[in-house]
Design a protein around this motif. Structure first.
Motif, PDB file in Angstrom:
ATOM      1  N   THR A 229       0.801  -1.220   0.000  1.00  0.00           N
ATOM      2  CA  THR A 229       0.000   0.000   0.000  1.00  0.00           C
ATOM      3  C   THR A 229       0.838   1.276   0.000  1.00  0.00           C
ATOM      4  OG1 THR A 229      -0.220  -0.183   2.425  1.00  0.00           O
ATOM      5  CG2 THR A 229      -1.983  -1.126   1.088  1.00  0.00           C
ATOM      6  N   GLY A 230       2.094   1.149  -0.390  1.00  0.00           N
ATOM      7  CA  GLY A 230       2.910   2.341  -0.560  1.00  0.00           C
ATOM      8  C   GLY A 230       3.498   2.865   0.735  1.00  0.00           C
ATOM      9  N   MET A 231       3.733   4.163   0.774  1.00  0.00           N
ATOM     10  CA  MET A 231       4.476   4.780   1.866  1.00  0.00           C
ATOM     11  C   MET A 231       3.786   6.060   2.326  1.00  0.00           C
ATOM     12  SD  MET A 231       8.598   5.613   1.927  1.00  0.00           S
ATOM     13  CE  MET A 231       8.601   6.142   0.200  1.00  0.00           C
ATOM     14  N   ASN A 232       3.703   6.204   3.621  1.00  0.00           N
ATOM     15  CA  ASN A 232       3.189   7.434   4.225  1.00  0.00           C
ATOM     16  C   ASN A 232       4.147   8.573   3.892  1.00  0.00           C
ATOM     17  OD1 ASN A 232       2.879   9.540   6.231  1.00  0.00           O
ATOM     18  ND2 ASN A 232       1.586   8.125   7.389  1.00  0.00           N
ATOM     19  N   PRO A 233       3.658   9.693   3.350  1.00  0.00           N
ATOM     20  CA  PRO A 233       4.559  10.807   2.995  1.00  0.00           C
ATOM     21  C   PRO A 233       5.414  11.297   4.162  1.00  0.00           C
ATOM     22  CG  PRO A 233       2.412  11.139   2.004  1.00  0.00           C
ATOM     23  CD  PRO A 233       2.274   9.959   2.919  1.00  0.00           C
ATOM     24  N   ALA A 234       4.880  11.256   5.372  1.00  0.00           N
ATOM     25  CA  ALA A 234       5.664  11.693   6.534  1.00  0.00           C
ATOM     26  C   ALA A 234       6.859  10.779   6.763  1.00  0.00           C
ATOM     27  CB  ALA A 234       4.779  11.735   7.775  1.00  0.00           C
ATOM     28  N   PHE A 235       6.671   9.486   6.535  1.00  0.00           N
ATOM     29  CA  PHE A 235       7.778   8.551   6.702  1.00  0.00           C
ATOM     30  C   PHE A 235       8.750   8.644   5.525  1.00  0.00           C
ATOM     31  CE2 PHE A 235       4.665   5.837   9.338  1.00  0.00           C
ATOM     32  CZ  PHE A 235       4.970   6.572  10.477  1.00  0.00           C
TER      33      PHE A 235
ATOM     34  N   TYR B  65       8.049   0.111   6.312  1.00  0.00           N
ATOM     35  CA  TYR B  65       7.253   1.329   6.199  1.00  0.00           C
ATOM     36  C   TYR B  65       6.914   1.707   4.762  1.00  0.00           C
ATOM     37  CZ  TYR B  65      11.665   3.640   4.993  1.00  0.00           C
ATOM     38  OH  TYR B  65      12.844   3.992   4.377  1.00  0.00           O
ATOM     39  N   ASP B  66       7.761   1.314   3.796  1.00  0.00           N
ATOM     40  CA  ASP B  66       7.487   1.693   2.410  1.00  0.00           C
ATOM     41  C   ASP B  66       6.557   0.712   1.700  1.00  0.00           C
ATOM     42  OD1 ASP B  66       9.808   0.014   2.748  1.00  0.00           O
ATOM     43  OD2 ASP B  66      10.255   0.254   0.625  1.00  0.00           O
ATOM     44  N   HIS B  67       6.003  -0.232   2.444  1.00  0.00           N
ATOM     45  CA  HIS B  67       5.029  -1.176   1.887  1.00  0.00           C
ATOM     46  C   HIS B  67       3.729  -1.181   2.699  1.00  0.00           C
ATOM     47  CE1 HIS B  67       7.898  -3.296  -0.884  1.00  0.00           C
ATOM     48  NE2 HIS B  67       8.737  -2.678  -0.069  1.00  0.00           N
ATOM     49  N   LEU B  68       3.661  -0.371   3.726  1.00  0.00           N
ATOM     50  CA  LEU B  68       2.563  -0.476   4.687  1.00  0.00           C
ATOM     51  C   LEU B  68       1.829   0.848   4.906  1.00  0.00           C
ATOM     52  CD1 LEU B  68       1.867  -3.133   6.239  1.00  0.00           C
ATOM     53  CD2 LEU B  68       2.841  -2.061   8.271  1.00  0.00           C
TER      54      LEU B  68
ATOM     55  N   ARG C 251      14.924  -3.445  13.450  1.00  0.00           N
ATOM     56  CA  ARG C 251      13.702  -2.629  13.530  1.00  0.00           C
ATOM     57  C   ARG C 251      13.768  -1.353  12.702  1.00  0.00           C
ATOM     58  NH1 ARG C 251      15.704  -1.454  19.077  1.00  0.00           N
ATOM     59  NH2 ARG C 251      16.376   0.733  19.140  1.00  0.00           N
ATOM     60  N   ARG C 252      14.904  -1.065  12.069  1.00  0.00           N
ATOM     61  CA  ARG C 252      15.102   0.252  11.477  1.00  0.00           C
ATOM     62  C   ARG C 252      14.170   0.560  10.311  1.00  0.00           C
ATOM     63  NH1 ARG C 252      20.454   0.112   7.759  1.00  0.00           N
ATOM     64  NH2 ARG C 252      20.396  -2.066   7.084  1.00  0.00           N
ATOM     65  N   ALA C 253      13.616  -0.450   9.653  1.00  0.00           N
ATOM     66  CA  ALA C 253      12.719  -0.193   8.520  1.00  0.00           C
ATOM     67  C   ALA C 253      11.247  -0.372   8.894  1.00  0.00           C
ATOM     68  CB  ALA C 253      13.069  -1.099   7.340  1.00  0.00           C
TER      69      ALA C 253
ATOM     70  N   GLU D 267       7.912   1.071  11.348  1.00  0.00           N
ATOM     71  CA  GLU D 267       7.371   2.202  12.100  1.00  0.00           C
ATOM     72  C   GLU D 267       6.353   1.664  13.109  1.00  0.00           C
ATOM     73  OE1 GLU D 267       8.135   5.286  12.251  1.00  0.00           O
ATOM     74  OE2 GLU D 267       9.572   5.422  10.585  1.00  0.00           O
ATOM     75  N   PRO D 268       6.556   1.930  14.413  1.00  0.00           N
ATOM     76  CA  PRO D 268       5.671   1.369  15.437  1.00  0.00           C
ATOM     77  C   PRO D 268       4.194   1.687  15.237  1.00  0.00           C
ATOM     78  CG  PRO D 268       7.639   2.300  16.447  1.00  0.00           C
ATOM     79  CD  PRO D 268       7.686   2.676  15.000  1.00  0.00           C
ATOM     80  N   ASP D 269       3.889   2.883  14.749  1.00  0.00           N
ATOM     81  CA  ASP D 269       2.483   3.237  14.548  1.00  0.00           C
ATOM     82  C   ASP D 269       1.829   2.307  13.524  1.00  0.00           C
ATOM     83  OD1 ASP D 269       2.736   5.256  16.363  1.00  0.00           O
ATOM     84  OD2 ASP D 269       2.825   6.868  14.887  1.00  0.00           O
ATOM     85  N   GLU D 270       2.576   1.913  12.507  1.00  0.00           N
ATOM     86  CA  GLU D 270       2.015   1.024  11.487  1.00  0.00           C
ATOM     87  C   GLU D 270       1.890  -0.403  12.011  1.00  0.00           C
ATOM     88  OE1 GLU D 270       3.255   3.351   7.410  1.00  0.00           O
ATOM     89  OE2 GLU D 270       4.600   1.770   8.135  1.00  0.00           O
ATOM     90  N   ILE D 271       2.822  -0.826  12.842  1.00  0.00           N
ATOM     91  CA  ILE D 271       2.705  -2.152  13.451  1.00  0.00           C
ATOM     92  C   ILE D 271       1.473  -2.188  14.354  1.00  0.00           C
ATOM     93  CG2 ILE D 271       3.831  -3.886  14.870  1.00  0.00           C
ATOM     94  CD1 ILE D 271       5.109  -3.260  12.061  1.00  0.00           C
ATOM     95  N   THR D 272       1.228  -1.091  15.050  1.00  0.00           N
ATOM     96  CA  THR D 272       0.022  -1.003  15.876  1.00  0.00           C
ATOM     97  C   THR D 272      -1.234  -1.124  15.021  1.00  0.00           C
ATOM     98  OG1 THR D 272       1.166   0.396  17.491  1.00  0.00           O
ATOM     99  CG2 THR D 272      -1.230   0.461  17.511  1.00  0.00           C
TER     100      THR D 272
END
Length: 276
Positions: A60-66, A102-105, A137-139, A141-146
């Motif tokens: 689903t791509g990448m959040n612009p903020a990330f 993060y670039d797939h979620l 864990r560097r790639a 983002e905790p918010d996306e895992i949540t």
């Protein structure tokens, strides 16, 4: 007569080039590269499979903020790209997550009526003790895992085994390597079986030279994945990596308006895969 077609399902595959990082170097992309300071652009893709109104989104791509946080440039919103292809995100019922980087979620909330599919090993990985180590864990983002955990508790995320049929003509297969739960997607098209390698291959060069990408969980799995990809694809011309600028150069655009941003990888390459 049941009225059901006996013709096997065949999908169109649209690769959405939503981001780019022209500042990357070979040393950032390949382990022990001989020319580490040489530039090597990193493109970012997500995909959508379409067949007679049936739609399956792959990543689903990448959040612009990330994207900004990690130093990447957005070319377009993958959600807007879907709309340009005539796909309403709120009508999408199936989303495959090849892994949880993060670039797939990004943009999970854009698919309020979808059921998501991901390797159980990936969820074990991103919520387990490996995440105590910064390297692993560097790639993520905790918010996306949540968000994934919430989807699981809402009954909208299926954590499946290593091989899973998603639909007639669409299967997913664990390969590991890049992360613990990395999977690839095999899709039946009019030209044969295409493998969306996702981050099992960032670049064709990994596949051609038998070398690993620099972000890795298990190097042996990463290299062995090349064999699994070749086993599942009809030919090397049926393999699509997730970050190689060559993809946009060798496959035909989805339309004139989307030239350089969305290409058809269910169609044969219009140039040699060796084109640079």
């Amino acid at each position: 007569m049941t009225g059901k077609s006996d013709v096997p399902a065949q999908y169109e595959i649209y690769a959405i080039r939503y981001g780019i990082n022209p500042r990357r170097t070979r040393g950032q992309n390949f382990i022990l590269d001989a020319r580490p300071d040489e530039p090597l652009t990193l493109d970012f893709y997500s995909w959508v499979l379409i067949r007679r109104g049936e739609v399956i989104v792959v990543d689903t791509g990448m959040n612009p903020a990330f994207a900004e946080k990690h130093g990447h440039d957005m070319l377009m919103s993958p959600i807007e790209a879907l709309k340009a292809l005539g796909v309403r995100p709120d009508a999408v019922e199936t989303v495959i997550l090849t892994h949880a980087h993060y670039d797939h979620l990004g943009h999970l909330d854009a698919f309020p009526n979808a059921r998501f599919f991901m390797q159980a090993e990936e969820m074990n990985y991103v919520t387990g003790p490996y995440m105590e180590k910064r390297w692993f864990r560097r790639a993520y983002e905790p918010d996306e895992i949540t968000q994934l955990v919430r989807l699981l508790h809402d009954g909208r995320l299926e954590l499946h085994g290593r091989d899973r049929e998603i639909a007639d003509g669409v299967t997913v297969h664990w390969v590991g390597g890049h992360c613990a739960g990395q999977e690839i997607v095999r899709v039946r098209t009019a030209r044969g079986w295409v493998v969306l390698a996702s981050d099992a291959l960032h670049y064709y060069e990994e596949y051609e030279r038998g070398v690993p990408f620099a972000v890795a969980f298990n190097l042996s799995d990463m290299i062995t994945a090349h064999d699994r990809i070749r086993e599942l694809a009809d030919s090397d011309d049926h393999v699509v990596p997730a970050h190689d600028p060559r993809v946009a150069g060798i496959y035909p655009p989805a339309s004139q308006e989307l030239d350089g941003k969305v290409v058809r990888v269910d169609l044969a390459p219009v140039k040699s895969m060796d084109s640079r």
